[in-house]
Design a protein around this motif. Structure first.
Motif, short mmCIF file in Angstrom:
data_model
loop_
_atom_site.label_atom_id
_atom_site.label_comp_id
_atom_site.label_asym_id
_atom_site.label_seq_id
_atom_site.Cartn_x
_atom_site.Cartn_y
_atom_site.Cartn_z
N ALA A 41 0.82 -1.20 0.00
CA ALA A 41 0.00 0.00 0.00
C ALA A 41 0.87 1.26 0.00
O ALA A 41 0.56 2.24 -0.70
CB ALA A 41 -0.93 -0.01 1.21
N HIS A 42 1.94 1.24 0.76
CA HIS A 42 2.83 2.40 0.83
C HIS A 42 3.54 2.63 -0.51
O HIS A 42 3.72 3.79 -0.93
CB HIS A 42 3.86 2.19 1.94
CG HIS A 42 4.75 3.37 2.17
ND1 HIS A 42 4.30 4.57 2.68
CD2 HIS A 42 6.09 3.55 1.93
CE1 HIS A 42 5.30 5.42 2.77
NE2 HIS A 42 6.40 4.84 2.31
N TRP A 43 3.92 1.55 -1.19
CA TRP A 43 4.55 1.70 -2.50
C TRP A 43 3.57 2.37 -3.47
O TRP A 43 3.96 3.29 -4.21
CB TRP A 43 4.96 0.33 -3.04
CG TRP A 43 5.72 0.40 -4.33
CD1 TRP A 43 7.08 0.46 -4.49
CD2 TRP A 43 5.16 0.43 -5.66
NE1 TRP A 43 7.40 0.54 -5.82
CE2 TRP A 43 6.26 0.52 -6.57
CE3 TRP A 43 3.87 0.39 -6.16
CZ2 TRP A 43 6.07 0.56 -7.95
CZ3 TRP A 43 3.68 0.44 -7.54
CH2 TRP A 43 4.77 0.53 -8.41
N CYS A 44 2.33 1.95 -3.46
CA CYS A 44 1.33 2.57 -4.33
C CYS A 44 1.14 4.04 -3.97
O CYS A 44 1.05 4.90 -4.85
CB CYS A 44 -0.01 1.83 -4.20
SG CYS A 44 0.00 0.15 -4.85
N TRP A 45 1.11 4.33 -2.66
CA TRP A 45 0.89 5.70 -2.22
C TRP A 45 2.01 6.63 -2.68
O TRP A 45 1.75 7.76 -3.11
CB TRP A 45 0.78 5.72 -0.69
CG TRP A 45 0.41 7.05 -0.13
CD1 TRP A 45 1.23 8.01 0.36
CD2 TRP A 45 -0.92 7.57 0.04
NE1 TRP A 45 0.53 9.09 0.81
CE2 TRP A 45 -0.81 8.85 0.62
CE3 TRP A 45 -2.19 7.07 -0.26
CZ2 TRP A 45 -1.91 9.63 0.93
CZ3 TRP A 45 -3.29 7.85 0.05
CH2 TRP A 45 -3.15 9.12 0.63
N LEU A 52 -5.45 3.07 -5.01
CA LEU A 52 -5.07 1.67 -4.86
C LEU A 52 -4.41 1.44 -3.49
O LEU A 52 -4.66 0.42 -2.83
CB LEU A 52 -4.13 1.25 -5.99
CG LEU A 52 -3.69 -0.23 -5.99
CD1 LEU A 52 -4.91 -1.15 -6.05
CD2 LEU A 52 -2.75 -0.50 -7.16
N GLY A 53 -3.58 2.40 -3.07
CA GLY A 53 -2.96 2.28 -1.76
C GLY A 53 -4.00 2.26 -0.65
O GLY A 53 -3.91 1.45 0.29
N ARG A 54 -4.99 3.15 -0.74
CA ARG A 54 -6.03 3.18 0.27
C ARG A 54 -6.87 1.90 0.24
O ARG A 54 -7.30 1.39 1.27
CB ARG A 54 -6.95 4.39 0.05
CG ARG A 54 -6.36 5.73 0.46
CD ARG A 54 -5.92 5.75 1.92
NE ARG A 54 -7.00 5.45 2.84
CZ ARG A 54 -7.77 6.37 3.42
NH1 ARG A 54 -7.55 7.65 3.19
NH2 ARG A 54 -8.71 6.02 4.24
N PHE A 55 -7.10 1.37 -0.97
CA PHE A 55 -7.89 0.15 -1.07
C PHE A 55 -7.16 -1.04 -0.45
O PHE A 55 -7.76 -1.85 0.25
CB PHE A 55 -8.22 -0.14 -2.54
CG PHE A 55 -9.13 -1.33 -2.72
CD1 PHE A 55 -10.47 -1.24 -2.41
CD2 PHE A 55 -8.63 -2.54 -3.19
CE1 PHE A 55 -11.32 -2.33 -2.57
CE2 PHE A 55 -9.47 -3.64 -3.35
CZ PHE A 55 -10.81 -3.53 -3.04
N ILE A 56 -5.85 -1.13 -0.68
CA ILE A 56 -5.07 -2.21 -0.07
C ILE A 56 -5.08 -2.08 1.45
O ILE A 56 -5.22 -3.08 2.17
CB ILE A 56 -3.62 -2.20 -0.61
CG1 ILE A 56 -3.61 -2.54 -2.10
CG2 ILE A 56 -2.76 -3.19 0.17
CD1 ILE A 56 -2.25 -2.41 -2.75
N SER A 57 -4.94 -0.86 1.96
CA SER A 57 -4.97 -0.66 3.41
C SER A 57 -6.34 -1.00 3.98
O SER A 57 -6.46 -1.51 5.10
CB SER A 57 -4.58 0.78 3.77
OG SER A 57 -5.59 1.70 3.38
N HIS A 58 -7.39 -0.74 3.19
CA HIS A 58 -8.75 -1.10 3.63
C HIS A 58 -8.91 -2.61 3.71
O HIS A 58 -9.50 -3.14 4.67
CB HIS A 58 -9.76 -0.50 2.64
CG HIS A 58 -11.18 -0.84 2.97
ND1 HIS A 58 -11.82 -0.32 4.06
CD2 HIS A 58 -12.07 -1.66 2.35
CE1 HIS A 58 -13.06 -0.79 4.11
NE2 HIS A 58 -13.23 -1.61 3.08
N ILE A 59 -8.38 -3.33 2.73
CA ILE A 59 -8.43 -4.79 2.75
C ILE A 59 -7.62 -5.32 3.94
O ILE A 59 -8.03 -6.26 4.63
CB ILE A 59 -7.88 -5.37 1.43
CG1 ILE A 59 -8.80 -4.97 0.26
CG2 ILE A 59 -7.74 -6.88 1.52
CD1 ILE A 59 -10.22 -5.50 0.37
#
Length: 258
Positions: A41-45, A52-59
């Motif tokens: 998530a941090h790499w995407c951010w 996408l980063g927020r979505f991964i952190s949500h999952i």
């Protein structure tokens, strides 16, 4: 990537006596899963893939119960122990070797975007269960945050913060406030053998009040003896003079846990 994963697994094996094998840690520790997912998530951010980063952190939050904003920076060998209900804010930074327990919040007190709103934890910091660290300040290397403490100001390196709002127990050795032997070792849940500063202050007041009453009683007894010998006026000792000590210092110290 695999060497960092091995390091993460090893740090859990070192700090959690319940961990029996690397395979168990890899498959059954949500704190490790949260770290792994946060890295993606941090790499995407940081590569402008904000959604996408927020979505991964949500999952990750849904799977592990640990909510880490993808903008947060997390160092190596960080261990989220149990960690259900942990919240790590966007501008938070967690240094190498930190240990964070369940119910911890690394939160912010400001609503302004683009500024440092969340705390920075130095290396080897222990944040105990239920603690709230609120604000964009620094918690120094080797510091410890007691369970359910509410920290709203910087904590020096090696110190322990306890209470609501948190009070600081300074380090005696410059390494860790709860190190009582020459050999420094990991302290689960940031346990300290030092008293709460407020408790120390209350004990000091109790001892001082007891000493003052003792001195006053001695003075009245001396005046009474002088009166009886005829060297002073016999009525100089009032009827309500405290000739005997009544201050229950021992009982009060027991209530304070001394």
């Amino acid at each position: 990537m695999f060497s960092r994963l091995r390091s993460d697994i090893q740090c859990i094996l070192e700090r959690d006596p319940a961990a029996r094998s690397g395979w168990e840690v890899l498959t059954c520790y949500p704190g490790l899963h949260a770290i792994i997912l946060h890295r993606g998530a941090h790499w995407c951010w940081t590569h402008e893939l904000k959604w996408l980063g927020r979505f991964i952190s949500h999952i990750a939050r849904w799977l592990t119960g640990i909510e880490i904003h993808p903008g947060a920076v997390i160092g190596e060998r960080v261990f989220f122990d149990h960690a259900m209900g942990v919240v790590v804010g966007e501008t938070a930074e967690i240094g190498d070797g930190c240990t964070i327990y369940q119910g911890v919040t690394l939160g912010g007190t400001s609503l302004y975007k683009g500024e440092k709103r969340h705390p920075t934890l130095g290396k080897n910091v222990v944040v105990s269960a239920g603690a709230k660290v609120l604000g964009g300040f620094l918690v120094g290397d080797g510091a410890k945050i007691g369970s359910n403490a509410v920290v709203i100001k910087p904590v020096p390196a090696g110190a322990t913060a306890v209470g609501i709002p948190a009070r600081i127990i300074p380090s005696k050795t410059g390494e860790s406030a709860d190190v009582t032997t020459a050999q420094s070792k990991f302290s689960a849940y940031g346990i300290t053998l030092e008293d709460d500063p407020l408790s120390q202050a209350m004990k000091g007041l109790i001892d001082n009040a007891s000493s003052q009453e003792h001195q006053i009683a001695l003075l009245w007894q001396a005046i009474e003896k002088l009166s009886e010998s005829g060297k002073t006026h016999r009525d100089c000792v009032p009827d309500d003079a405290a000739l005997q000590e009544t201050f229950e210092a021992d009982k009060l110290n027991q209530l304070m846990g001394k």
